[in-house]
Design a protein around this motif. Structure first.
Motif, PDB file in Angstrom:
ATOM      1  N   UNK A   1      22.845 -48.750 -32.482  1.00 34.79           N
ATOM      2  CA  UNK A   1      22.664 -47.681 -31.508  1.00 34.79           C
ATOM      3  C   UNK A   1      23.139 -46.370 -32.130  1.00 34.79           C
ATOM      4  N   UNK A   2      22.197 -45.590 -32.668  1.00 33.72           N
ATOM      5  CA  UNK A   2      22.567 -44.376 -33.380  1.00 33.72           C
ATOM      6  C   UNK A   2      22.983 -43.250 -32.450  1.00 33.72           C
ATOM      7  N   UNK A   3      22.978 -43.505 -31.128  1.00 33.26           N
ATOM      8  CA  UNK A   3      23.505 -42.522 -30.183  1.00 33.26           C
ATOM      9  C   UNK A   3      24.935 -42.845 -29.804  1.00 33.26           C
ATOM     10  N   UNK A   4      25.487 -43.952 -30.325  1.00 29.76           N
ATOM     11  CA  UNK A   4      26.814 -44.390 -29.942  1.00 29.76           C
ATOM     12  C   UNK A   4      27.907 -43.488 -30.493  1.00 29.76           C
ATOM     13  N   UNK A   5      29.115 -43.654 -29.914  1.00 31.90           N
ATOM     14  CA  UNK A   5      30.269 -42.867 -30.347  1.00 31.90           C
ATOM     15  C   UNK A   5      30.553 -43.115 -31.814  1.00 31.90           C
ATOM     16  N   UNK A   6      30.908 -42.047 -32.510  1.00 29.72           N
ATOM     17  CA  UNK A   6      31.189 -42.159 -33.937  1.00 29.72           C
ATOM     18  C   UNK A   6      30.078 -41.597 -34.790  1.00 29.72           C
ATOM     19  N   UNK A   7      28.820 -41.680 -34.313  1.00 26.94           N
ATOM     20  CA  UNK A   7      27.698 -41.111 -35.067  1.00 26.94           C
ATOM     21  C   UNK A   7      27.671 -39.601 -34.857  1.00 26.94           C
ATOM     22  N   UNK A   8      27.472 -38.865 -35.921  1.00 24.64           N
ATOM     23  CA  UNK A   8      27.417 -37.415 -35.856  1.00 24.64           C
ATOM     24  C   UNK A   8      26.126 -36.941 -36.510  1.00 24.64           C
ATOM     25  N   UNK A   9      25.769 -35.669 -36.291  1.00 25.20           N
ATOM     26  CA  UNK A   9      24.598 -35.110 -36.941  1.00 25.20           C
ATOM     27  C   UNK A   9      23.702 -34.402 -35.955  1.00 25.20           C
ATOM     28  N   UNK A  10      23.001 -33.393 -36.460  1.00 22.42           N
ATOM     29  CA  UNK A  10      22.103 -32.593 -35.626  1.00 22.42           C
ATOM     30  C   UNK A  10      20.742 -33.258 -35.575  1.00 22.42           C
TER      31      UNK A  10
ATOM     32  N   UNK B   1      11.791 -32.889 -39.190  1.00 18.60           N
ATOM     33  CA  UNK B   1      11.771 -33.947 -40.204  1.00 18.60           C
ATOM     34  C   UNK B   1      12.430 -35.199 -39.649  1.00 18.60           C
ATOM     35  N   UNK B   2      11.785 -36.350 -39.816  1.00 18.44           N
ATOM     36  CA  UNK B   2      12.305 -37.555 -39.180  1.00 18.44           C
ATOM     37  C   UNK B   2      12.143 -38.762 -40.084  1.00 18.44           C
ATOM     38  N   UNK B   3      12.902 -39.800 -39.746  1.00 21.05           N
ATOM     39  CA  UNK B   3      12.810 -41.108 -40.370  1.00 21.05           C
ATOM     40  C   UNK B   3      13.231 -42.127 -39.314  1.00 21.05           C
ATOM     41  N   UNK B   4      13.105 -43.419 -39.640  1.00 18.37           N
ATOM     42  CA  UNK B   4      13.438 -44.462 -38.678  1.00 18.37           C
ATOM     43  C   UNK B   4      14.462 -45.405 -39.289  1.00 18.37           C
ATOM     44  N   UNK B   5      15.456 -45.757 -38.470  1.00 21.66           N
ATOM     45  CA  UNK B   5      16.564 -46.601 -38.919  1.00 21.66           C
ATOM     46  C   UNK B   5      16.699 -47.763 -37.950  1.00 21.66           C
ATOM     47  N   UNK B   6      16.828 -49.016 -38.501  1.00 20.49           N
ATOM     48  CA  UNK B   6      16.927 -50.199 -37.648  1.00 20.49           C
ATOM     49  C   UNK B   6      18.353 -50.675 -37.514  1.00 20.49           C
ATOM     50  N   UNK B   7      19.065 -50.840 -38.602  1.00 16.67           N
ATOM     51  CA  UNK B   7      20.465 -51.242 -38.489  1.00 16.67           C
ATOM     52  C   UNK B   7      21.239 -50.714 -39.673  1.00 16.67           C
TER      53      UNK B   7
ATOM     54  N   UNK C   1      17.467 -38.691 -31.141  1.00 18.14           N
ATOM     55  CA  UNK C   1      17.278 -40.119 -31.386  1.00 18.14           C
ATOM     56  C   UNK C   1      16.354 -40.671 -30.307  1.00 18.14           C
ATOM     57  N   UNK C   2      15.241 -41.263 -30.722  1.00 22.76           N
ATOM     58  CA  UNK C   2      14.275 -41.826 -29.790  1.00 22.76           C
ATOM     59  C   UNK C   2      13.881 -43.230 -30.240  1.00 22.76           C
ATOM     60  N   UNK C   3      13.594 -44.087 -29.262  1.00 22.13           N
ATOM     61  CA  UNK C   3      13.189 -45.450 -29.573  1.00 22.13           C
ATOM     62  C   UNK C   3      11.842 -45.440 -30.301  1.00 22.13           C
ATOM     63  N   UNK C   4      11.680 -46.359 -31.242  1.00 26.36           N
ATOM     64  CA  UNK C   4      10.436 -46.505 -31.986  1.00 26.36           C
ATOM     65  C   UNK C   4       9.838 -47.878 -31.682  1.00 26.36           C
ATOM     66  N   UNK C   5       8.556 -48.018 -31.925  1.00 25.10           N
ATOM     67  CA  UNK C   5       7.869 -49.275 -31.607  1.00 25.10           C
ATOM     68  C   UNK C   5       8.136 -50.345 -32.652  1.00 25.10           C
ATOM     69  N   UNK C   6       8.510 -49.963 -33.872  1.00 22.31           N
ATOM     70  CA  UNK C   6       8.665 -50.938 -34.946  1.00 22.31           C
ATOM     71  C   UNK C   6      10.027 -51.631 -34.860  1.00 22.31           C
ATOM     72  N   UNK C   7      10.143 -52.749 -35.576  1.00 23.50           N
ATOM     73  CA  UNK C   7      11.418 -53.468 -35.628  1.00 23.50           C
ATOM     74  C   UNK C   7      11.583 -54.081 -37.008  1.00 23.50           C
ATOM     75  N   UNK C   8      12.845 -54.360 -37.362  1.00 19.05           N
ATOM     76  CA  UNK C   8      13.175 -55.064 -38.599  1.00 19.05           C
ATOM     77  C   UNK C   8      13.817 -56.387 -38.223  1.00 19.05           C
TER      78      UNK C   8
END
Length: 881
Positions: free
Chosen positions: A475-484, A618-624, A487-494
């Motif tokens: 959960x990249x919106x969770x506490x501890x994650x920082x950055x401008x 500019x975007x990318x996708x992160x699973x875990x 974060x939106x859900x994507x259809x893909x999965x790993x």
């Protein structure tokens, strides 16, 4: 025409005060006229010239009019001017323009000057620098000059500037030359915010002991005197997403304010402005801040030490929400906090603390501070030292079979029990693991229960203990994650874990996502694992960061693509890498390893495309995401609010062929779907028992390894303590020999030719509860019968009460490198040594003993740096048999 200034006059040239020959003094008046009355203003000039083209006859020209001045004045204000020395219209219009512009700079002053101004003539240009009026090299033209009898010159000056005489220059209703450089009291500016903090140092302890959060906002000192002397600074904040604006007002000369009423981890928008008695400034740029509050862990314990049983320590700073301290220990040198045993119950609230009981030997004692929210210090305070032997009242020899891992004889008792093995996958391996764990099956992550073995690609997965140091790994919106970023859900999965798309919301090199994962030590290696997909960018920059070394030196890190497409290149330092050629459909699994050179705080940073000024969107996708200590990544460990530790896999060759398997440290009978039990059990049970049972458990037999008893223990009492569950419980023992090489004094050394040199194991005999031991080798067998009650062997401890022997050695002088303890009693085994270090001049602070070899114990004195010193004296108490 414009004339450049010929002299600069300053405050030092004024003659406002004139002193007579005696003590008297007089003061000359100063006159300042900043404006013209409306009756004297003009915005149109009707010029009459003696036109050369008309044979020098007086000729009226078209009035020269300034629309800007007419608009400012609200009416046309015309003046007829005869110019007998002007012979053509262009020159007249230029002169008219000078008149109009000069009339809009009407400032006139009358000032007394010292004799330095005497050479000046009418219409000379001068510059005035008078701080009182805010003039710095302001240009004036002399309109009148009078020499006064008291010895000073009175000048009447009118402001001017070269721009007035510029051909075709624009007309400004307010004039070209400013009347003063003094600041305008209605022009004030918002404060420049310097720092916003909301961590542990900003917590407020109220009178009732309640700890509340606050945000400290600081700014640079306000320079406007109207604000600093009698104004205020207003700080406003709004709690996202839908709070109201709230204000805190402080005096204008303040440089900080406290904001209260905010929850842990809340996001707030902060802005500021200044107020004077006349005006309010605009708001400063808004700043978003996340409240740290009581989520910040307390500081690490420092100066941890132990003297006898008394622990002492300190903290580097005061902690408002400190709850207390927790201490744990390991035998030996082991700094793993998670698996350490507690050293006390509850919380310790102050230093020093006298332990009720302490361990002995070489131990690692670790401590952490804990706050009222439950946050622990990031790192432990540690002691690794030899505390000597724990005091004991009686000398015993013990064999704890459970603690020894349930050692067994080579045949496991099968021949004695008449059993045989049925080999299946279940009875080849048994697995222990104190936590759940993940593995991949069918292409997706699965979760294995506690103690459940894991298989991937047909192979048994065995891993040591590991911790994912990151929080909210999925959960990249969770506490501890920082950055401008957004974060939106994507259809893909790993492998069943959904990707999230992260997109930059500001231009610049700040990370899209980053997280500090805590303190790292010098020489420590960490490895990060991240699953990514391309977003709007088909490349990413990912690295392991250090607050002390940034990206580190060349060679300090490495990167590898474990799965999927892509190429790797070094971006910066030794541990920031570019990954190019990412796919929008095929995930790439990335591994980055870094060895930190110095102690600092480690972090994982993720950027889309590149860290160099990536644009908005500019975007990318992160699973875990996962970061572990060590150079080799392990299976995925999902986390949420805190880092999570996966326990080690302990895999054994199963004892199921002996009728039992290890489960949670116990020996437990295996299930058996058989109508009959063993031959020694009754076919029928009690009258009220059902004839058939839905399930039953087989007989289990545990045979210990051989336990030799030394000659020194012969004649002592042997006892056996067990904790068991089940039915038909039997304990047997036997003498497994050989014991003494020789028999009794009248026995021949050799027996008959056909007899073996040593006797084999004796017959099994029922255990009588206790017995007098011989100099022999003993073996024990525990049998729990088959039935509906599962047989479980939980504890088994063999104890021999040795004949105690004790000796006191006083005032032993210890040399450099240590001294052997000179005892006189005939010890066979020395079990315990207690050392008391006496007051000494050798700078020794501690003394340690070794019992290797056992009968040659040695004591060594050490100074505070743990260097061996000589000259100390000790008292030693030896216990054994």
């Amino acid at each position: 025409m414009y004339q450049a200034p010929v002299m600069n006059l300053t405050d030092a040239d004024l003659a406002v005060v004139q002193r007579s020959g005696g003590s008297g003094a007089s003061q000359s008046s100063i006159g300042i006229s900043p404006h013209k009355p409306r009756a004297e203003k003009i915005n149109t000039v009707a010029a009459r010239i003696w036109d050369q083209a008309a044979n020098y006859l007086e000729t009226p020209l078209t009035p020269y009019r300034s629309d800007a001045l007419v608009a400012a004045d609200g009416a046309e204000l015309s003046q007829e001017v005869k110019m007998p020395a002007v012979f053509y219209g262009g020159q007249a219009f230029h002169i008219s323009g000078i008149m109009l512009r000069d009339g809009r700079d009407p400032l006139t002053v009358t000032l007394p000057f010292k004799m330095r101004a005497y050479p000046l003539e009418l219409f000379d240009g001068v510059t005035l620098t008078l701080s009182r009026y805010g003039w710095a090299n302001k240009e004036f033209r002399i309109l009148s000059r009078t020499f006064m009898p008291d010895g000073y010159v009175m000048l009447t000056l009118k402001e001017t500037t070269a721009a007035i005489f510029q051909y075709g220059a624009a007309f400004q209703p307010e004039g070209v030359a400013p009347n003063t450089g003094l600041p305008k009291p209605w022009e004030i500016y918002p404060p420049v915010l310097a720092e916003i903090s909301s961590g542990e140092g900003e917590l407020i302890v109220q009178t009732d002991g309640t700890v509340v959060n606050s945000i400290r906002v600081t700014w640079a000192p306000v320079l406007e005197a109207s604000v600093a002397s009698s104004g205020t600074v207003e700080i406003q904040f709004l709690v996202l997403p839908d709070g109201d604006w709230r204000s805190a007002v402080v005096p204008g000369d303040a440089t900080e304010a406290r904001l209260t009423g905010v929850a842990d981890l809340a996001f707030v928008i902060i802005r500021a402005r200044t107020r004077s008695t006349l005006a309010a400034s605009d708001w400063s740029p808004q700043v978003i801040h996340q409240v740290v509050g009581k989520t910040e862990p307390p500081p690490n314990i420092e100066n941890l030490s132990i003297s006898g049983s008394v622990l002492s320590w300190s903290l580097p700073r005061r902690v408002p929400d400190l709850a207390g301290f927790i201490f744990r220990f390991h035998y030996g040198n082991n700094l793993d906090w998670g698996s350490a045993a507690p050293l006390h119950t509850g919380l310790i609230t102050e230093s020093p603390y006298d332990l009720v009981a302490r361990p002995g030997g070489v131990v690692t004692i670790m401590g952490k501070a804990i706050d009222t929210t439950g946050n622990l210090s990031l790192a432990t305070g540690n002691i690794v030292m030899d505390l000597g032997d724990s005091p004991i009242a009686n000398i015993v020899e013990q064999w704890d079979f459970r603690a020894l891992g349930w050692p067994t004889s080579p045949d496991g008792g099968l021949l004695a029990a008449g059993r045989y093995a049925q080999y299946t996958i279940a009875n080849i391996f048994s697995s222990e693991r104190a936590t759940t764990a993940t593995y991949v099956a069918g292409g997706v992550f699965q979760t294995a229960a506690v103690d459940e073995p894991r298989f991937e690609n047909g192979q048994l997965l065995i891993e040591g203990q590991a911790t994912n140091l990151l929080r909210y790994s999925q959960d990249l919106t969770g506490a501890g994650w920082i950055g401008a970023c957004a974060v939106n859900a994507a259809a893909e999965s790993y492998r069943g874990i959904a990707f999230a798309e992260v997109a930059k919301t500001t231009t610049g090199s700040s990370e899209v996502r980053g997280q500090n994962f805590g303190a790292v030590t010098a020489g420590q290696t960490c490895v990060a694992t991240v699953a990514v997909l391309a977003g709007t960018k088909t490349s990413a920059m990912i690295g392991l960061y250090s607050t002390a070394e940034t990206w580190g030196a060349a060679g300090s890190g490495s990167a590898e693509i474990l799965e999927g497409p892509g190429a790797i290149s070094l971006f910066a330092g030794g541990s920031a890498f570019n990954f190019t050629g990412l796919s929008t459909t095929v995930p790439t699994l990335i591994r980055i390893t870094r060895t930190y050179v110095s102690a600092s705080t480690g972090a994982l940073y993720i950027y889309p495309g590149s860290a160099n000024a990536a644009p908005v969107g500019d975007s990318m996708k992160v699973a875990y995401t996962q970061v572990e200590v060590g150079a080799t990544p392990t299976s995925y460990i999902p986390t949420t609010t805190t880092p999570v530790t996966r326990a080690a896999d302990n895999v054994y060759v199963s004892e199921s062929q002996y009728g039992y398997t290890k489960s949670g440290g116990d020996l437990a009978a295996n299930a058996l779907d058989s109508l009959y039990g063993t031959d020694d059990q009754s076919f029928f049970g009690a009258d009220l028992d059902p004839f058939y049972e839905a399930g039953s458990y087989g007989q289990m037999v545990y045979v210990t390894n051989e336990v030799p008893v030394s000659k020194a223990l012969a004649g002592s009492i042997m006892t056996l303590a067990t904790v068991m569950q089940g039915v038909d419980l039997h304990i047997d023992y036997r003498l497994s020999g050989p014991g003494s090489l020789y028999g009794t004094g009248n026995d021949p050394f050799y027996g008959p030719d056909a007899a073996p040199f040593y006797d084999g194991p004796g017959a099994w005999m029922p255990w009588p509860g206790q017995l007098i031991v011989q100099n022999e080798v003993y073996q024990f067998r525990v049998t729990i019968g088959a039935g509906v009650d599962r047989g479980i062997l939980q504890q088994m401890v063999l104890t021999v009460d040795a004949p105690d022997m004790e000796e006191q050695v006083d005032d032993l002088l210890v040399g450099v490198g240590g001294t052997l303890i000179p005892y006189t009693k005939p010890f066979t085994v020395i079990k315990n040594i207690q050392i008391t270090l006496q007051a000494n001049a050798s700078n020794a602070t501690s003394a340690e003993t070794t019992k290797s070899p056992n009968l040659a114990p040695k004591v060594t004195a050490y100074n505070a740096a743990h260097a061996s010193v000589g000259g100390a004296t000790v008292d030693a108490t030896l216990k054994g048999y």
